[in-house]
Design an enzyme around this catalytic site. Structure first.
Site, PDB file in Angstrom:
ATOM      1  N   LYS A  62       0.862  -1.333   0.054  1.00 29.66           N
ATOM      2  CA  LYS A  62      -0.011   0.090  -0.230  1.00 29.66           C
ATOM      3  C   LYS A  62       0.984   1.212  -0.117  1.00 29.66           C
ATOM      4  CE  LYS A  62      -4.026  -2.312   2.062  1.00 29.66           C
ATOM      5  NZ  LYS A  62      -3.363  -3.561   2.476  1.00 29.66           N
ATOM      6  N   GLY A 193      -7.736 -14.488   2.773  1.00 26.90           N
ATOM      7  CA  GLY A 193      -6.588 -14.565   3.920  1.00 26.90           C
ATOM      8  C   GLY A 193      -7.153 -15.502   4.731  1.00 26.90           C
TER       9      GLY A 193
END
Ligand code: 3DU
Length: 217
Positions: A62, A193
């Site tokens: 990010k 995830g």
């Protein structure tokens, strides 16, 4: 990145043996593996190189800095063997452009976060999400990261970016989003995830998600 199973594993474990074992188990069910700060801070950047034998690697840093720092970060990530990097869009055109130029010159991909999947994204991020999606298209990023927890936003973002950019969509499972709803709304891939790496049998969990996705495509 080949669009096959339409599933990306988010590998937020902290141990390299565990990361390698899970990756080996699920390799047949995922089109890419996303790694980020948790695994890389715990084990080192070399884990990207090790995991890249199982699947293309998306480095979820990010990235959110000035253009020069963004470039320095992306250079390291690509050098380590990542096929793609995730960057934040809110830093603007010039920061994104630097990453896209570098990626294109090295045959890599850049995905831009429009708005995130958690509730706090409504505080500030969502207001900028559509403008960021337009910027990602204008700057010819490979794709965007849009929230599976809000399929209606995935649909809106798809309208803005058209069909040249791809959408990868986190928030499925542990965060409450549905893989099939995200795909139906226009996501190319879902990112999962905890529902996989915390499962008793990660390969079975991944296979079940892939089968579920197949019911809507
Ligand atoms: O909630 P999960 O355990 O399925 O993991 C989701 C992953 O995607 C995790 O690595 C998180 O950091 C990342 N992610 C989001 O969850 C939401 C975003 O908007 C962007 C990335």
């Amino acid at each position: 990145m080949q669009k096959n199973t339409r599933l990306i594993l988010a590998l937020d474990v902290l141990d390299s043996d565990e990361a390698l074992r899970i990756s080996g188990d699920v390799a047949g069910y995922v089109d890419a593996i996303k790694v980020g700060y948790p695994l890389i801070l715990a084990t080192g950047l070399g884990i990207i190189t090790e995991l890249s034998k199982y699947a293309p690697i998306i480095a979820d840093f990010k990235v959110a800095d000035i253009p020069n720092t963004n470039r320095l970060i992306c250079e390291q990530v690509f050098r380590a063997g990542a096929d793609a990097v995730i960057i934040q869009g809110f830093t603007g055109h010039d920061s994104l452009r630097t990453c896209v130029e570098l990626a294109k010159s090295s045959n890599k991909d850049v995905f831009v976060v429009t708005e995130m999947s958690h509730p706090g994204a409504l505080d500030f991020m969502q207001a900028a999400g559509e403008a960021i999606a337009k910027m990602a298209a204008d700057e010819k990023a490979s794709g965007v990261v849009a929230p599976a927890t809000r399929p209606e936003r995935v649909r809106e973002i798809r309208k803005i970016i058209g069909n040249k950019l791809t959408i990868i969509s986190p928030g499925v499972g542990a965060q409450g989003g549905s893989a099939s709803d995200a795909i139906k709304a226009g996501a190319d891939w879902v990112i999962v995830g905890r529902s996989i790496y915390q499962a008793e049998e990660p390969a079975k969990a991944a296979a079940d998600i892939v089968a579920y996705i197949k019911t809507v495509i």
